[in-house]
Design a protein around this motif. Structure first.
Motif, mmCIF file in Angstrom:
data_model
loop_
_atom_site.group_PDB
_atom_site.id
_atom_site.type_symbol
_atom_site.label_atom_id
_atom_site.label_comp_id
_atom_site.label_asym_id
_atom_site.label_seq_id
_atom_site.Cartn_x
_atom_site.Cartn_y
_atom_site.Cartn_z
ATOM 1 N N TYR A 27 0.815 -1.211 0.000
ATOM 2 C CA TYR A 27 0.000 0.000 0.000
ATOM 3 C C TYR A 27 0.852 1.267 0.000
ATOM 4 C CZ TYR A 27 -3.629 -3.336 1.052
ATOM 5 O OH TYR A 27 -4.470 -4.410 0.985
ATOM 6 N N ARG A 28 0.349 2.245 -0.733
ATOM 7 C CA ARG A 28 0.909 3.599 -0.696
ATOM 8 C C ARG A 28 -0.239 4.558 -0.429
ATOM 9 N NH1 ARG A 28 4.809 5.661 -5.375
ATOM 10 N NH2 ARG A 28 6.294 4.464 -4.109
ATOM 11 N N VAL A 29 -0.061 5.397 0.574
ATOM 12 C CA VAL A 29 -1.110 6.306 1.029
ATOM 13 C C VAL A 29 -0.729 7.739 0.710
ATOM 14 C CG1 VAL A 29 -2.161 7.299 3.114
ATOM 15 C CG2 VAL A 29 -1.966 4.816 2.879
ATOM 16 N N LEU A 30 -1.689 8.490 0.181
ATOM 17 C CA LEU A 30 -1.536 9.940 0.027
ATOM 18 C C LEU A 30 -2.573 10.612 0.915
ATOM 19 C CD1 LEU A 30 -2.560 12.774 -1.440
ATOM 20 C CD2 LEU A 30 -0.109 12.293 -1.325
ATOM 21 N N THR A 31 -2.113 11.532 1.734
ATOM 22 C CA THR A 31 -3.010 12.287 2.589
ATOM 23 C C THR A 31 -2.362 13.629 2.870
ATOM 24 O OG1 THR A 31 -4.274 12.218 4.667
ATOM 25 C CG2 THR A 31 -2.053 11.317 4.714
ATOM 26 N N GLY A 32 -3.085 14.539 3.515
ATOM 27 C CA GLY A 32 -2.499 15.845 3.782
ATOM 28 C C GLY A 32 -3.510 16.850 4.284
ATOM 29 N N ASP A 33 -3.073 18.104 4.351
ATOM 30 C CA ASP A 33 -3.894 19.172 4.916
ATOM 31 C C ASP A 33 -3.659 20.470 4.159
ATOM 32 O OD1 ASP A 33 -4.824 17.790 7.534
ATOM 33 O OD2 ASP A 33 -2.640 17.576 7.583
ATOM 34 N N ARG A 34 -4.651 21.345 4.234
ATOM 35 C CA ARG A 34 -4.473 22.721 3.770
ATOM 36 C C ARG A 34 -3.829 23.533 4.899
ATOM 37 N NH1 ARG A 34 -9.321 25.720 1.010
ATOM 38 N NH2 ARG A 34 -10.160 25.723 3.133
ATOM 39 N N PRO A 35 -2.840 24.349 4.595
ATOM 40 C CA PRO A 35 -2.225 25.181 5.637
ATOM 41 C C PRO A 35 -3.055 26.443 5.885
ATOM 42 C CG PRO A 35 -1.069 25.495 3.565
ATOM 43 C CD PRO A 35 -2.111 24.435 3.316
ATOM 44 N N THR A 36 -4.178 26.250 6.557
ATOM 45 C CA THR A 36 -5.111 27.360 6.794
ATOM 46 C C THR A 36 -5.226 27.734 8.257
ATOM 47 O OG1 THR A 36 -6.953 25.791 6.870
ATOM 48 C CG2 THR A 36 -6.494 26.843 4.751
ATOM 49 N N GLY A 37 -4.370 27.195 9.085
ATOM 50 C CA GLY A 37 -4.439 27.514 10.510
ATOM 51 C C GLY A 37 -3.894 26.372 11.335
ATOM 52 N N ALA A 38 -3.769 26.629 12.623
ATOM 53 C CA ALA A 38 -3.168 25.661 13.532
ATOM 54 C C ALA A 38 -4.000 24.375 13.613
ATOM 55 C CB ALA A 38 -3.032 26.276 14.922
ATOM 56 N N LEU A 39 -3.323 23.242 13.625
ATOM 57 C CA LEU A 39 -4.017 21.969 13.810
ATOM 58 C C LEU A 39 -4.421 21.818 15.278
ATOM 59 C CD1 LEU A 39 -1.990 19.487 11.580
ATOM 60 C CD2 LEU A 39 -3.927 20.947 10.987
ATOM 61 N N HIS A 40 -5.537 21.128 15.489
ATOM 62 C CA HIS A 40 -6.091 21.004 16.827
ATOM 63 C C HIS A 40 -6.328 19.532 17.179
ATOM 64 C CE1 HIS A 40 -9.866 20.439 14.691
ATOM 65 N NE2 HIS A 40 -9.773 21.643 14.158
ATOM 66 N N LEU A 41 -6.917 19.307 18.335
ATOM 67 C CA LEU A 41 -7.084 17.931 18.809
ATOM 68 C C LEU A 41 -7.988 17.114 17.895
ATOM 69 C CD1 LEU A 41 -7.308 18.168 22.691
ATOM 70 C CD2 LEU A 41 -5.342 18.374 21.161
ATOM 71 N N GLY A 42 -8.954 17.768 17.243
ATOM 72 C CA GLY A 42 -9.784 17.056 16.279
ATOM 73 C C GLY A 42 -8.963 16.507 15.137
ATOM 74 N N HIS A 43 -8.001 17.302 14.657
ATOM 75 C CA HIS A 43 -7.100 16.811 13.604
ATOM 76 C C HIS A 43 -6.255 15.649 14.119
ATOM 77 C CE1 HIS A 43 -7.453 21.131 12.070
ATOM 78 N NE2 HIS A 43 -7.941 20.393 11.097
ATOM 79 N N TYR A 44 -5.760 15.788 15.350
ATOM 80 C CA TYR A 44 -4.881 14.747 15.871
ATOM 81 C C TYR A 44 -5.600 13.403 15.940
ATOM 82 C CZ TYR A 44 -1.828 12.036 18.849
ATOM 83 O OH TYR A 44 -1.029 11.024 19.331
ATOM 84 N N PHE A 45 -6.762 13.385 16.601
ATOM 85 C CA PHE A 45 -7.465 12.120 16.770
ATOM 86 C C PHE A 45 -8.157 11.669 15.487
ATOM 87 C CE2 PHE A 45 -7.313 13.532 21.284
ATOM 88 C CZ PHE A 45 -6.583 12.460 21.767
ATOM 89 N N GLY A 46 -8.505 12.614 14.610
ATOM 90 C CA GLY A 46 -9.197 12.260 13.381
ATOM 91 C C GLY A 46 -8.279 11.789 12.277
ATOM 92 N N THR A 47 -7.050 12.361 12.200
ATOM 93 C CA THR A 47 -6.175 12.038 11.065
ATOM 94 C C THR A 47 -4.712 11.805 11.463
ATOM 95 O OG1 THR A 47 -5.827 14.406 10.612
ATOM 96 C CG2 THR A 47 -7.606 13.289 9.416
#
Length: 348
Positions: A27-47
């Motif tokens: 498997y090869r996974v592509l994932t990521g985020d838009r740099p639109t602000g600080a990441l929070h706990l929802g991001h941590y536990f969600g992704t």
């Protein structure tokens, strides 16, 4: 998405999850985020935690810092350079190892973005306008002009995924229509020219939606989050201001006591315990909030210390990004060469 389509995707996701534990090298996974602000706990536990899990299982993960996607719906993208470095610091502090997981920026990979042109010829305007995320974004503009980049957002994501040969994409249920566009592009390209791309599978998240401290969806723009970079005192103040209710007893009842339930769920995620068990013996909202603040601060103390060190060394962060950009450019150029061969647009 229809229930039958979701059920099919969920079934396939469960099969893939079982297989990747045995054969992560497939498997090869592509994932990521838009740099639109600080990441929070929802991001941590969600992704973020899941990305680290996949990396540590031995799956090849690539992370895109989607700086081009910031301009899809914003006239003023702000200080993108600072936002990109902040996002990178969050990712590395959470456990991403750049030696195993390259991190790259959209704008630094020209061949990736060049794939957007042939891919757009494979998707109709009507299909793009029907995409649920695009429709939601259009409605959210309240009559403001919608950019062409917003309309083609799902196809740009298809280029992100397919340029590197990713065959697995971690998504939530609401993102499945985007992934279906990618699968359509891969299949249609093969039917029109020759098979180059594998249609990727979805790896569905089983992490429950964590509401914000005000009872609404956790969002950077609402200010109802606890950021990864927040210090312990800031965390305590944020939790003290969280929405609960007028009852003194503490029980885990998500349907009727969402504010209390959200706090219990947050503490449970931080302590790897059951939220209902955590509620036993708590006397009042103050005790609940003290428990949550302590759990968050204990869970993220190490991450926050690492993040402070990373943020203090922008040269290191820029070097990580340069290495990731070089890796992504090599993959993208090889894919673009295959696409040109398939389309008959090689002139030599």
């Amino acid at each position: 998405m229809h229930d039958s389509s979701f059920h099919q995707a969920a079934t396939r996701s469960a099969e893939v999850e079982a297989d990747l534990r045995l054969h992560p090298d497939r498997y090869r996974v592509l994932t990521g985020d838009r740099p639109t602000g600080a990441l929070h706990l929802g991001h941590y536990f969600g992704t973020l935690a899941n990305r680290v899990r996949l990396q540590d299982l031995g799956v090849q993960v690539l992370l895109v810092v989607a700086d081009y996607q910031v301009i899809t719906d914003r006239d003023d993208p702000g200080d993108l350079r600072a936002s990109v470095l902040d996002l990178l610091a969050d990712q590395l502090a959470a456990g991403i190892d750049p030696a195993r997981t390259p991190v790259f920026a959209h704008s630094a990979v020209p061949a990736l973005n060049q794939l957007l042109l042939p891919f757009l010829s494979l998707v109709s305007v009507a299909e793009l306008e029907r995409n649920p995320t695009v429709k939601d974004e259009v409605e959210a503009t309240h009559g403001r002009t919608v950019s062409g980049l917003m309309l083609t957002y799902p196809v740009h994501q298809a280029a992100d995924i397919l340029f590197c040969g990713a065959n697995l994409v971690p998504v939530g249920r609401d993102q499945l229509p985007h992934l279906e566009v990618t699968r359509d592009v891969a299949r249609r390209f093969g039917a029109r020219y020759s098979p180059v791309f594998e249609a990727p599978d979805a790896l569905l998240s089983d992490t429950p939606l964590l509401l914000g401290l005000d009872g609404h969806k956790m969002s950077k723009s609402r200010g109802n989050t606890i950021r990864l970079r927040d210090d312990e005192d800031t965390t305590v103040r944020a939790v003290r201001g969280a929405l609960t209710d007028g009852r003194r007893d503490i029980t885990y009842e998500p349907a009727t006591r969402p504010g209390v339930a959200t706090l219990l769920e947050l503490a449970a995620l931080c302590t790897d315990r059951d939220p209902a068990d955590l509620a036993v013996g708590l006397d009042g909202a103050a005790a609940l909030k003290a428990l949550v603040a302590e759990a968050v601060n204990e869970r993220f103390r190490g991450l926050r210390a690492r993040r402070r060190e990373l943020a203090a060394d922008p040269g290191y962060l820029l070097g990580v990004l340069a290495d990731g950009n070089a890796h992504a450019n090599a993959l993208a150029q090889a894919t673009l060469d295959q696409v040109r061969e398939a389309m008959g647009t090689v002139y030599r």
